[in-house]
Design a protein around this motif. Structure first.
Motif, short mmCIF file in Angstrom:
data_model
loop_
_atom_site.label_atom_id
_atom_site.label_comp_id
_atom_site.label_asym_id
_atom_site.label_seq_id
_atom_site.Cartn_x
_atom_site.Cartn_y
_atom_site.Cartn_z
N SER A 1 0.86 -1.29 0.03
CA SER A 1 0.11 -0.21 0.10
C SER A 1 0.84 1.28 -0.10
N CYS A 2 1.92 1.06 0.60
CA CYS A 2 2.95 2.31 0.58
C CYS A 2 3.35 2.69 -0.82
N PHE A 4 1.63 3.00 -3.57
CA PHE A 4 0.56 3.52 -4.18
C PHE A 4 -0.05 4.65 -3.69
N GLU A 5 -0.93 5.37 -4.47
CA GLU A 5 -1.60 6.67 -3.93
C GLU A 5 -3.04 6.60 -4.22
N LYS A 8 -8.13 3.85 -1.65
CA LYS A 8 -8.10 2.34 -1.08
C LYS A 8 -6.52 2.11 -0.80
N ALA A 9 -5.59 2.52 -1.34
CA ALA A 9 -4.17 2.24 -0.63
C ALA A 9 -4.18 2.95 0.71
N ARG A 10 -4.66 4.07 0.97
CA ARG A 10 -4.50 4.40 2.26
C ARG A 10 -5.63 3.78 3.28
N ILE A 12 -6.08 0.45 3.00
CA ILE A 12 -5.27 -0.84 3.28
C ILE A 12 -4.25 -0.54 4.26
N TYR A 13 -3.64 0.43 3.89
CA TYR A 13 -2.26 1.04 4.99
C TYR A 13 -2.82 0.93 6.29
N SER A 16 -3.84 -2.31 7.85
CA SER A 16 -2.64 -3.08 8.14
C SER A 16 -1.90 -2.93 9.46
#
Length: 390
Positions: A1-2, A4-5, A8-10, A12-13, A16
């Motif tokens: 996730s780190c 991607f921008e 959704k990536a945020r 997941i981050y 996690s």
């Protein structure tokens, strides 16, 4: 996730991190040790958490408080178990899986204190975010001074350091009830070092897999323990020896003994006293406890005593293992054997075994096994060694 921008990536981050925070609360003991009680896996996890902390700070500027607190606790534990020459206790599965203990604790200390890591490579690059902070710190500056007694209650280890002599006693649980993968049958086992060299030390872990060597390395016979077994007329190799942890297969275990008591203290004369017991033999009508004593006689000589106390209602077999360091001879134990013969009748067998510090690494050495029979009653097996600093 780190990498991607976007939303959704945020998500997941953040999810996690929540999962990791939850797991670390479960897996980190109150004394800072990891729940599987393996120094090797503890160091591996500490190294990865430190790397993660630096990555999060480099990418997001995030420095989660809970992550820093966990790294601090685990780092403090790792520093406390350090023996001479950078060694550490090898209870349970503990092969060499990572960098040295000193380099990992240095790495964690630099992250916690926001300092640049002196060594070249990715660790130095990640820590360059602190280049405008305080100057470099040298590896090893975070080490604790040599103390006489370290009691890691939850991990179940007692480490005593008396000048050049180091004694480690396994007095607590070997694993969580639900996760016995790396457990060994080593309750009330001990290892003894002089100037960082092993005098008496368990076999270690040289292999994984469902094989004879793996079963042996996890069994009580691979550790410096005292064992009992119900008496019946049979051949020795078919005796049902009582295991404090009933290990089987590659990563499994069945019945696990409960710890009944554990005590450690420094007596008025400066000697170290440790005692522990478990209930492994209770269902066979017996109780068992072990006492370890370590005392300085003078600058060059030390007195080490082991007392195994057995109270049994029926006749029983007993055996005792002494795994010598690779450079040690049976002469170290001979005076103790002769003294024990005054109170007990037993067979004496010298075995060819090995000591392992990692996968595929085996050093040849000798192991002494004593084997006998006791009648109902209370028995004290007293082994006394005089250790001379060379």
């Amino acid at each position: 996730s780190c990498q991607f921008e976007g939303k959704k990536a945020r998500i997941i981050y953040q999810d996690s991190l929540k999962d990791l925070e939850k797991e670390l609360k479960i897996q980190t003991l109150s004394d800072g040790g990891h729940i599987e009680r393996s120094a090797s896996y503890h160091l591996l996890i500490l190294d990865r958490l430190t790397e993660l902390g630096l990555i999060l700070e480099n990418i997001y500027g995030d420095r989660p408080k809970w992550l820093c607190e966990t790294i601090h606790k685990m780092n403090k534990w790792a520093i406390s178990i350090k023996l001479e020459n950078g060694k550490y206790p090898r209870f349970n599965d503990s092969p060499d899986l990572s960098d040295s203990l000193e380099s990992i604790t240095y790495y964690a200390t630099c992250f916690l204190e926001k300092q640049v890591i002196k060594s070249k490579g990715i660790k130095n690059i990640l820590s360059n975010i602190y280049k405008d902070k305080i100057n470099f710190i040298a590896e090893g500056n975070s080490e604790k001074k040599n103390v006489h007694l370290i009691d890691l209650l939850d991990t179940g280890w007692i480490i005593s350091k008396l000048n050049n002599i180091e004694l480690i006693f396994k007095v607590g649980e070997s694993c969580p009830k639900y996760l016995p993968a790396h457990a060994h049958s080593d309750l009330l086992s001990f290892d003894l070092f002089m100037k960082g060299k092993p005098l008496i030390v368990e076999v270690g872990t040289s292999i994984y897999g469902n094989n004879r060597e793996r079963y042996y390395e996890r069994s009580g016979a691979a550790h410096n323990i005292f064992q009992l077994a119900p008496f019946k007329y049979t051949k020795e190799n078919s005796i049902n020896w009582i295991e404090p942890i009933e290990v089987w297969g590659n990563f499994r275990a069945a019945r696990k003994a409960k710890i009944l008591d554990k005590v450690c203290t420094i007596l008025n004369d400066g000697s170290i006293f440790m005692k522990a017991s478990n209930d492994s033999s209770r269902r066979f009508g017996a109780s068992y406890s072990r006492i370890l004593k370590l005392k300085e006689i003078d600058t060059d000589n030390y007195f080490f005593e082991i007392i195994d106390e057995v109270n049994c209602s029926k006749r029983m077999y007993w055996r005792q293992f002494w795994h010598l360091g690779p450079d040690q001879t049976i002469d170290l134990l001979r005076p103790s054997i002769e003294e024990l013969k005054k109170s007990f009748v037993f067979e004496e067998l010298i075995l060819d075994t090995w000591h392992s510090s990692g996968f595929g690494k085996r050093e040849k050495r000798k192991t002494l096994k004593l084997f006998g029979i006791i009648d109902p009653g209370v028995h004290f097996f007293k082994n006394k060694l005089t250790l001379r600093i060379i």
